[in-house]
Scaffold this motif. Structure first.
Motif, PDB file in Angstrom:
ATOM      1  N   TRP A  57       0.833  -1.205   0.000  1.00  0.00           N
ATOM      2  CA  TRP A  57       0.000   0.000   0.000  1.00  0.00           C
ATOM      3  C   TRP A  57       0.873   1.263   0.000  1.00  0.00           C
ATOM      4  O   TRP A  57       0.645   2.180  -0.790  1.00  0.00           O
TER       5      TRP A  57
ATOM      6  N   CYS B 252       2.526   1.598  -3.453  1.00  0.00           N
ATOM      7  CA  CYS B 252       1.586   2.037  -4.495  1.00  0.00           C
ATOM      8  C   CYS B 252       1.240   3.500  -4.321  1.00  0.00           C
ATOM      9  O   CYS B 252       1.276   4.282  -5.292  1.00  0.00           O
TER      10      CYS B 252
ATOM     11  N   LEU C  77       7.250  -1.902  -2.879  1.00  0.00           N
ATOM     12  CA  LEU C  77       6.356  -2.830  -3.588  1.00  0.00           C
ATOM     13  C   LEU C  77       7.006  -4.202  -3.714  1.00  0.00           C
ATOM     14  O   LEU C  77       6.398  -5.228  -3.398  1.00  0.00           O
TER      15      LEU C  77
END
Lengths: 199, 109
Positions: free
Chosen positions: A141, A144, A168
């Motif tokens: 999260w 991103c 990521l």
């Protein structure tokens, strides 16, 4: 402190670095050498140094056990750890508005990286895997959101771009590698070892 | 022909052969250090032992530990038939490589 053998913490470290199959035999061999040969010859301090040196010689093997994915996870964890510490330090030095929460998040990321490295290197995964999933999902999260925010921003920052990609990668690798940490065979006295093992 | 053995792998297997029935980890470590005339990390020896066992070149069995080991078991190693063949191949290959080559063995100062 264990009076007759190596320090307990060093034995604990060695046992954590070894898989279940070698834990007993290798720790026994090194303890025997320590007690019978090294300590009478060199004294406790040098014997402790000798023991630690041999303990650490298993760290490389331990790192390689996870294969390329495991190695990549260790590498990405180290990168994220350095970045997290750097960001926290900068936030604390520059003290822009809302610095405390950002520094706390950076330190939390660094702490998760330390925990990941310890779990990966010291075979703690099988017993402590409950925290992998939330941590891995949080990393994905974070990765991103910072990637998208950076991409939409008028001032594209290469540093943030790299960190977001590493976050990521680390999140995915944690899910892939930590979820199936090795559970290696236990000892059976008198039995022959199987020819092929799942290491 | 079996896979070629590296120098360190040969040193470990020859140590097991020399030690015969007494080839457990600590003794192998000592023997390897003696034959290579240098200090060797335990991790390197045990990793090699594991690799050789995975390749089926050596076998191992467990024996009960002694009090000095805190009761921990010993793992004794034996060279398997495949391992003996691999060692013989390595020796032959080395002899073939050296055939006809004259190197001054001692340099006079």
């Amino acid at each position: 402190m264990n009076l007759s053998g190596p320090p307990r913490w060093a034995e604990f470290l060695l046992e954590r670095l070894l898989g279940a199959r070698d834990r007993e035999t290798v720790a026994g061999d090194l303890r025997e050498e320590y007690v019978e040969s090294i300590m009478p010859r060199s004294g406790r301090l040098w014997a402790d140094v000798w023991y630690l040196r041999h303990c650490l010689s298993f760290a490389r093997r331990c790192a390689l056990e996870g294969g390329p994915m495991g190695m990549l996870l260790i590498f990405s964890s180290l990168v994220t750890l350095i970045c997290g510490c750097w960001l926290a330090l900068m936030e604390l030095l520059l003290r822009h508005e809302g610095f405390a929460s950002r520094a706390a998040v950076a330190l939390l990321i660094a702490a998760i990286c330390v925990a990941t490295l310890l779990a990966r290197m010291l075979h703690l995964g099988a017993r402590h895997e409950r925290w992998f999933w939330p941590a891995a999902l949080a990393f994905i999260w974070f990765g991103c959101s910072s990637f998208l925010r950076n991409a939409r921003s008028a001032h594209f920052e290469g540093f943030v771009f790299v960190i977001s990609l590493v976050l990521l990668l680390q999140g995915f690798l944690m899910i892939v590698t930590m979820g199936r940490m090795n559970n290696r065979g236990r000892l059976t006295i008198g039995a022959g070892a199987p020819a092929a093992r799942s290491r | 022909m079996a896979d070629l053995l590296g120098t360190f792998e040969q040193a470990v297997m020859l140590a097991i052969l020399r030690l015969e029935d007494g080839a457990y980890g600590r003794a192998v470590l000592h023997q390897v250090q003696e034959s290579l005339a240098r200090s060797v990390a335990a991790g390197a020896v045990y990793t090699t032992l594991d690799r050789l066992e995975q390749r089926g070149l050596i076998n191992s069995r467990l024996a009960k530990g002694t009090a000095i080991r805190g009761g921990r078991a010993r793992r004794y190693y034996m060279v398997a038939a495949v391992g003996n063949r691999a060692l013989a191949d390595a020796q032959k290959t080395l002899a073939k490589m050296w055939q006809g080559v004259k190197v001054p063995m001692a340099v006079k100062s």
